[in-house]
Design an enzyme around this catalytic site. Structure first.
Site, short mmCIF file in Angstrom:
data_model
loop_
_atom_site.label_atom_id
_atom_site.label_comp_id
_atom_site.label_asym_id
_atom_site.label_seq_id
_atom_site.Cartn_x
_atom_site.Cartn_y
_atom_site.Cartn_z
N TYR A 158 20.83 -13.03 -16.74
CA TYR A 158 22.30 -12.90 -16.62
C TYR A 158 22.91 -11.43 -15.98
CZ TYR A 158 27.48 -12.25 -18.02
OH TYR A 158 28.82 -12.68 -18.04
N LYS A 162 24.61 -10.53 -11.99
CA LYS A 162 25.84 -10.27 -12.44
C LYS A 162 26.05 -8.82 -11.65
CE LYS A 162 29.22 -12.33 -14.67
NZ LYS A 162 29.66 -13.53 -13.91
N1 LIG Z 1 33.70 -13.71 -22.62
C1 LIG Z 1 32.81 -12.54 -21.99
O1 LIG Z 1 32.86 -11.09 -22.67
C2 LIG Z 1 32.91 -11.82 -20.11
C3 LIG Z 1 32.45 -10.90 -20.10
C4 LIG Z 1 31.49 -10.07 -18.80
C5 LIG Z 1 31.70 -11.46 -17.84
N2 LIG Z 1 32.41 -12.66 -18.37
C6 LIG Z 1 32.39 -13.82 -17.16
O2 LIG Z 1 33.72 -14.06 -16.42
C7 LIG Z 1 33.53 -15.45 -16.20
C8 LIG Z 1 34.10 -16.45 -17.51
O3 LIG Z 1 33.40 -16.63 -18.56
P1 LIG Z 1 34.09 -16.78 -20.00
O4 LIG Z 1 34.43 -15.73 -21.19
O5 LIG Z 1 35.90 -16.47 -19.37
O6 LIG Z 1 34.14 -18.03 -20.62
P2 LIG Z 1 34.18 -19.60 -20.70
O7 LIG Z 1 35.67 -19.92 -21.66
O8 LIG Z 1 32.94 -20.30 -21.40
O9 LIG Z 1 34.34 -19.84 -19.02
C9 LIG Z 1 33.45 -20.56 -18.62
C10 LIG Z 1 34.36 -21.60 -17.58
O10 LIG Z 1 32.97 -21.56 -16.94
C11 LIG Z 1 32.89 -23.35 -16.65
N3 LIG Z 1 31.49 -23.66 -15.95
C12 LIG Z 1 29.93 -23.03 -16.96
N4 LIG Z 1 29.42 -23.68 -15.64
C13 LIG Z 1 30.20 -24.00 -15.26
C14 LIG Z 1 29.01 -25.39 -14.37
N5 LIG Z 1 27.08 -25.14 -13.98
N6 LIG Z 1 29.75 -25.33 -13.19
C15 LIG Z 1 31.38 -25.42 -13.11
N7 LIG Z 1 32.09 -24.88 -14.44
C16 LIG Z 1 30.83 -24.25 -14.68
C17 LIG Z 1 33.54 -23.74 -17.73
O11 LIG Z 1 33.64 -25.52 -17.51
P3 LIG Z 1 33.51 -26.09 -18.73
O12 LIG Z 1 34.92 -25.82 -19.70
O13 LIG Z 1 33.44 -27.67 -18.34
O14 LIG Z 1 31.61 -26.10 -19.10
C18 LIG Z 1 34.48 -22.96 -18.22
O15 LIG Z 1 35.57 -23.81 -17.42
C19 LIG Z 1 31.39 -15.94 -16.55
O16 LIG Z 1 31.22 -15.23 -15.23
C20 LIG Z 1 31.21 -14.61 -17.17
O17 LIG Z 1 30.56 -14.35 -17.00
C21 LIG Z 1 32.43 -13.02 -19.28
#
Ligand SMILES: NC(=O)c1ccc[n+]([C@@H]2O[C@H](COP(=O)([O-])OP(=O)(O)OC[C@H]3O[C@@H](n4cnc5c(N)ncnc54)[C@H](OP(=O)(O)O)[C@@H]3O)[C@@H](O)[C@H]2O)c1
Length: 268
Positions: A158, A162
């Site tokens: 990851y 990133k």
């Molecule tokens: N949350 C944190 O602490 C954090 C921190 C830094 C960066 N990020 C980044 O922020 C971004 C969004 O994450 P989030 O925190 O909002 O998480 P989340 O609520 O779990 O949302 C993830 C989204 O990505 C979609 N997704 C995952 N795998 C996929 C695939 N194979 N094909 C199509 N769609 C897919 C999911 O779709 P489904 O709902 O259909 O599974 C969901 O819509 C990510 O890139 C993550 O790495 C998050």
């Protein structure tokens, strides 16, 4: 909030069914911009409900697309579904984590992560940029992570993916200056979404991790507000973490992140 309508055309938001992606979708739709929302096949109902809600609320066209962005033909399929709709705003956000000792992670999961976080956004951006450049109007947002700015043991894949996104976004910001296409990369720290739950982190650890977390709404707003202004942005706690890591030796920074991960998370 910045006026996003000048980017013309549709907004394409990956990972729009929840968390940061959903926040992006709500903020963009509120400006009357037509949206294409992409998420994984499992959440088709939720994605459709969100698209219907945004269309009714803001009088826009909203197309829900269930597409596994880890599939080798994800970009071709996505482009086919978009058809001739011009995309003016691309939000590369979809993602998931695969924490734990690298040597024990399933190779198939590692490959999926590489595709969702690197290959698909890279090729999707490559496919949609020429149209934006020709229209001299467009914007691309990349969602990286604090973990991409600081090498993190037990999050090796990851962290590396990133870091790829962090460099890609900033390089494109430089390359596209003056072209009419704005690029911004955001590296959030912990954000209140279901990300850690999906990663398989237990409830107690999640509560600890999310104690100082930002809201997804804030993260999306910060990125959109800085389009055309800064190459890279981060919420204050992530920015402070990345800065701190810059002023110590690499060895110390890696030891520090390793200790933090060991302290905060017990991977299943
Ligand atoms: N949350 C944190 O602490 C954090 C921190 C830094 C960066 N990020 C980044 O922020 C971004 C969004 O994450 P989030 O925190 O909002 O998480 P989340 O609520 O779990 O949302 C993830 C989204 O990505 C979609 N997704 C995952 N795998 C996929 C695939 N194979 N094909 C199509 N769609 C897919 C999911 O779709 P489904 O709902 O259909 O599974 C969901 O819509 C990510 O890139 C993550 O790495 C998050």
């Amino acid at each position: 909030m910045k006026n996003l309508t000048r980017y013309n055309g549709w907004a394409l938001i990956t990972g729009a069914s929840s968390g940061i992606g959903e926040a992006f979708a709500r903020q963009i739709a509120a400006q009357g911009i037509d949206c294409i929302l992409i998420a994984l096949e499992s959440d088709a109902t939720k994605l459709e409900a969100l698209a219907a809600e945004l269309a009714a609320q803001h009088g826009i066209a909203c197309l829900p697309l269930t597409q596994d962005l880890a599939a080798p033909d994800a970009v071709e399929k996505t482009l086919a579904a978009i058809g001739d709709r011009p995309v003016g705003l691309l939000i590369n956000n979809a993602g998931f984590g695969v924490g734990g000792a690298f040597a024990t992670r399933p190779p198939s999961k590692i490959e999926q992560l590489l595709h969702v976080h690197c290959r698909t956004p890279l090729l999707l951006t490559r496919a949609l940029l020429p149209g934006m450049i020709a229209r001299r109007a467009g914007a691309v947002v990349f969602v990286s992570s604090l973990i991409g700015a600081t090498p993190t043991p037990f999050e090796a894949t990851y962290s590396a993916c990133k870091a790829f996104i962090l460099n890609l976004g900033q390089a494109l910001w430089g390359e596209l200056r003056g072209s009419g296409v704005d690029v911004v990369t955001i590296y959030p720290g912990a954000t209140r979404t279901r990300f850690f739950e999906v990663e398989g982190i237990g409830e107690k650890d999640r509560r600890r991790l999310l104690r100082l977390a930002a809201s997804p709404d804030y993260v999306a707003r910060l990125a959109l507000r800085n389009l055309g202004r800064k190459p890279v942005v981060a919420p204050p706690q992530a920015w402070a973490g990345a800065m701190l890591a810059r002023f110590v030796t690499r060895r110390f920074a890696i030891r520090m992140t390793q200790c933090l991960v060991r302290l905060l998370v017990h991977y299943r």
